[in-house]
Design an enzyme around this catalytic site. Sequence first.
Site, PDB file in Angstrom:
ATOM      1  N   GLU A   1      -6.433   7.384   0.102  1.00 46.24           N
ATOM      2  CA  GLU A   1      -5.429   7.263  -0.962  1.00 46.24           C
ATOM      3  C   GLU A   1      -5.034   5.798  -1.033  1.00 46.24           C
ATOM      4  O   GLU A   1      -4.352   5.291  -0.139  1.00 46.24           O
ATOM      5  CB  GLU A   1      -4.222   8.163  -0.677  1.00 46.24           C
ATOM      6  CG  GLU A   1      -4.549   9.646  -0.683  1.00 46.24           C
ATOM      7  CD  GLU A   1      -4.995  10.162  -2.038  1.00 46.24           C
ATOM      8  OE1 GLU A   1      -4.691   9.497  -3.055  1.00 46.24           O
ATOM      9  OE2 GLU A   1      -5.660  11.207  -2.083  1.00 46.24           O
ATOM     10  N   LEU A   2      -5.433   5.115  -2.110  1.00 44.26           N
ATOM     11  CA  LEU A   2      -5.371   3.665  -2.124  1.00 44.26           C
ATOM     12  C   LEU A   2      -4.426   3.144  -3.204  1.00 44.26           C
ATOM     13  O   LEU A   2      -3.429   3.777  -3.512  1.00 44.26           O
ATOM     14  CB  LEU A   2      -6.800   3.108  -2.285  1.00 44.26           C
ATOM     15  CG  LEU A   2      -7.805   3.670  -1.264  1.00 44.26           C
ATOM     16  CD1 LEU A   2      -9.210   3.152  -1.537  1.00 44.26           C
ATOM     17  CD2 LEU A   2      -7.385   3.373   0.156  1.00 44.26           C
TER      18      LEU A   2
ATOM     19  N   SER B   1      -4.119   0.105   1.391  1.00 45.97           N
ATOM     20  CA  SER B   1      -4.687  -0.796   0.386  1.00 45.97           C
ATOM     21  C   SER B   1      -6.152  -0.481   0.118  1.00 45.97           C
ATOM     22  O   SER B   1      -6.873   0.016   0.990  1.00 45.97           O
ATOM     23  CB  SER B   1      -4.568  -2.239   0.873  1.00 45.97           C
ATOM     24  OG  SER B   1      -5.488  -2.485   1.925  1.00 45.97           O
TER      25      SER B   1
ATOM     26  N   CYS C   1       3.365   4.339  -4.339  1.00 48.92           N
ATOM     27  CA  CYS C   1       1.972   4.260  -4.799  1.00 48.92           C
ATOM     28  C   CYS C   1       1.834   4.546  -6.292  1.00 48.92           C
ATOM     29  O   CYS C   1       0.945   4.010  -6.950  1.00 48.92           O
ATOM     30  CB  CYS C   1       1.096   5.240  -4.019  1.00 48.92           C
ATOM     31  SG  CYS C   1       1.044   4.932  -2.243  1.00 48.92           S
TER      32      CYS C   1
END
Length: 475
Positions: A246-247, A227, A282
């Site tokens: 990597e969000l 997150s 994602c």
Amino acid sequence: MPEAYLQTLTHQSDVTYPLFNPHTREKIMDIPECSNQQMEEAIEKSKQAFSKMKALSSAERSMILEQTSKFIKENKEEFARIITLESGKPIRLSRSEVERTIETLYFASLEARKLEGESIRMDAATNGGGRDAYTVFQPIGIVGAITPFNFPLNLVAHKVGPALAVGNAIIVKPAEKTPLSAIKLAEAFKKAGLPEDAYQVITGEGPRLGKVLIDHPDVAKLTFTGSPQVGELIKSQAGLKKVTLELGNNSALYIDRSVRGKLGEIAGKAVAGAFAYNGQVCISTQRIYVHEDVSEEFLTHFKRAAESLSYGDPNDETTDLSGVIDGKSQDRIVNWISEAVRDGSELVTGGNKFENGLQPTILKNVPASSKISCQEVFGPVVLVNTVQDADAALAAMNDSQYGLNAGAFTYDLPQAFKLAHELEVGQVLINDVPTLRFDHMPYGGLKSSGYGYEGIKYAMREMVHMKFISMNYTF
């Protein structure tokens, strides 16, 4: 099952936590709740392993990665069944993840032989002549990796493969809900001859164990997928460590009137992009903007395709949708859908819980302020909004705190180039849905979607130090 490695962790840990099957909510087994001391001991072991890793030639590291890839290929059904067991992912998608992992580690084996610096003309500078100069890349040491539940094997491989390819040691803290795939991967590396403790898995509570990795002076780099809130916290606390994040994301797609004859085909691709693995991806297609001239026709195709998806046992070959990761997520997604409807959105189909999952849900003309539009739903929900033209779509697509992937279907070449250059994302996919990733491509986000890049070659460059060397041959 990866029992040997688990037994080692269990022997060292006095505390466990229950692991549940997301689809059935039944208990699978107990997983070690590793202590801070165990993480610190793992870091100490990694220091010893790093001395062995950096002594290996690039050819030797390449061969280890290639052999690991081959071992997974020889045992791919077992790996796929483990993914399905712990994540609830339909078996067809689990097999696809295994195939991608095989390719990910093979790409890492190739790139291990190719990482090289450059020669530099020192005589381009005044008084710089008489020197030969070049750069080399050297491993940074210990990498700490924190991975998510949704791709419990391939997203681990995306961190482990590059780290080992350049000669680092790595410790993986997998998602509490899906540790088994990362542990099974340790077996593959052991079979391939990886130096002991060069790849370790430490299971347990993420914030607590992650803080040990953040604070420990011997951890040189942190790589995290999760997150934005946690990513920002890691970056704020990491000090001078290298960081890759990597969000979150809420991928947007534009469908232009110029592709009118392809709307049925595009709808099929968009359904896969929006609902694969219950939208727990994602880069799941979450926002679709359609030119007003073709919006109703597209929505007819899209609704029909979404309603044809089947919910069921993830071990069944025909299953498309299964239980979401947990009950808390299920409740949150339903609440977000209800909020969008209260905000004036039209519910086209779905919207309700179905056993431990949700019906595939399509909402029409959702306000930009609704959570379904402006946050990451991470569930089987997608909005379809009508726009006047590509410029309006571009403005809506960029009106987001996220910027990972975006896609557009158009046969208008100037329009395609404009979208490609002006979309505020890390990756633009023209005539593809944004839920697309090939494992060797650069992959990283703008805005709140991340910091740094993955993709094997690109991740390797973030796991090394560049050193400049000059040889004065006139001295």
